[in-house]
Design an enzyme around this catalytic site. Sequence first.
Site, PDB file in Angstrom:
ATOM      1  N   ALA A 213      72.405  52.298  -8.258  1.00 40.55           N
ATOM      2  CA  ALA A 213      73.710  52.746  -8.758  1.00 40.55           C
ATOM      3  C   ALA A 213      74.306  51.630  -9.596  1.00 40.55           C
ATOM      4  O   ALA A 213      74.008  50.452  -9.395  1.00 40.55           O
ATOM      5  CB  ALA A 213      74.641  53.090  -7.601  1.00 40.55           C
TER       6      ALA A 213
ATOM      7  N   ASP B 219      89.180  52.786   0.372  1.00 36.19           N
ATOM      8  CA  ASP B 219      88.496  53.293  -0.830  1.00 36.19           C
ATOM      9  C   ASP B 219      87.509  54.385  -0.407  1.00 36.19           C
ATOM     10  O   ASP B 219      86.329  54.346  -0.751  1.00 36.19           O
ATOM     11  CB  ASP B 219      87.776  52.156  -1.547  1.00 36.19           C
ATOM     12  CG  ASP B 219      87.386  52.515  -2.973  1.00 36.19           C
ATOM     13  OD1 ASP B 219      87.946  53.482  -3.516  1.00 36.19           O
ATOM     14  OD2 ASP B 219      86.509  51.839  -3.546  1.00 36.19           O
TER      15      ASP B 219
END
Length: 535
Positions: free
Chosen positions: A128, A284
Amino acid sequence: MFGLRRLLTILSIAVRFRLDQLIDTSRLPTWLCLLLRFGPWRLMPAPNASRGERLRLALEALGPVFIKFGQQLSTRRDLLPEDIAEELAKLQDQVPPFDNEQAREIIETALGKPVAELFARFDTEPLASASVAQVHGAQLKDGREVVVKVIRPGIQRTIEKDILLLYTIARLVHNYVPDGRRLRPLEVVEDYELTILDELDLQREGANTSQLRRNFAESELLYVPEVYWDYTRRTVLVMERIEGIPVTDVGALNAQNTDMKKLAERGVEIFFTQVFRDSFFHADMHPGNIFVSRKHPESPQYIAIDCAIIGSLSDSDQYYLARNLLAIFQRNYRDVAELHIECGWVPPNTRVHEFESAIRSVCEPVFEKPLAEISFGQLLVYLFSTARRFDMEVQPSLVLLQKTLLNIEGLGRQLYPELNLWDTAKPFLEHWLRDRYSPQSMLKRVSHRLPGWLEQLPNLPEQLLEGPRPVFEPRSNSADIERLERRLDQEKHNQRWRVTGLVLLGAAIAQPALAGLPPLSLALGAAGLLILCLK
């Protein structure tokens, strides 16, 4: 020179997406108003898109730092118009990866050894790539599968320069955009600066991850991967590689017969456990950071990663937040107003009845809906927005909590549309408040403070004899002086009782060694604790 080039780039992108249309020209200087009104870009056709979509596309074109800023901005629904907030929430955290040779160089510089010596295998193709870092798969020499997170090269310099430009833009928005002052753009940029600079320190993220892992050790609710500290530095983080189903892959979750109702409810339980039990919550929790274990689909367990942003609340904020939420559940708006004043969230001179009326006008229309359709997070947004009119200064921790709750609630409804967050949260809050004032909890808190009290014990008789010293203002009238004298007398009285309580506690500690009579020690200690709690 870099700053000038970057500023020109920003201006060209702003022109391309006609962001000038978001500016209130009536408040600009005459020369600038004429420039915007008759500039050559006015000949360009306006993009066939809403203002929120144009702003989102402009941030995407400006690159990783501005994309991250847009994501941060999208969480401030208490400040943004709804249409802009919805568009900014669509920003993706996927950006082009940087060269794998650069990643190798950063890892070798940080850890002092070649990659080949550190890992049995290192995957050059990243798993990623995000705004400030990218992740590679790897295997340690002992066979453990890990992920290696590497900070983007040169990103700190880019961030620092872009933040300076963001401050400039924020000042323009503050001065010239409609509702610019209410949006508080400078405050938003300050929050963003703190957040993104923290994300550049992967050791901090590793420490947050380790703490969250300890908090949920052996938990059936949440699994947090292990950090390998021998391979972790400020620019490199190595941690256990997890195998799970992305929480948004509803098809895969249903295919393994996951109990979706329990999964949604456990997400809410995890959130409230982190906030009220631990005062340490993952702030988050967007879907990209949440997975579901493939084990035990009938009793699903979450997996959390990316703990760069963590929120916490003080004891008093925990207490007042819990009481506020329960008062909202009960539609007791007077209590909500008084609690806001009592805990200092709004100024002490706020008129309670006016504040109560404003809260009622926000909450009552919401409660007319069925409970399962009410957005708990959105109600908090409305409540904080209303409180702002009464000069409420929202603390960063409360903003993080509000943002996280919105994410959790939205995710829970996506997994199980019938989720009733109120039914899940209310028993938890009631249990937490009962437990907070149970004898065991009170004893634990007093025991924690006891060493500090005993340390001050030898000095208390002298302080008691001297008493508090009054400070008189030149313009104090006789009524003020009388009130001050009464307050001093009461404080002296309370101090005498506190000394008595501490003496009894000291005797309880020393007595068993002197006389060997545990029951007496217990009685002395109980009496001392009772006096201290009351006074």
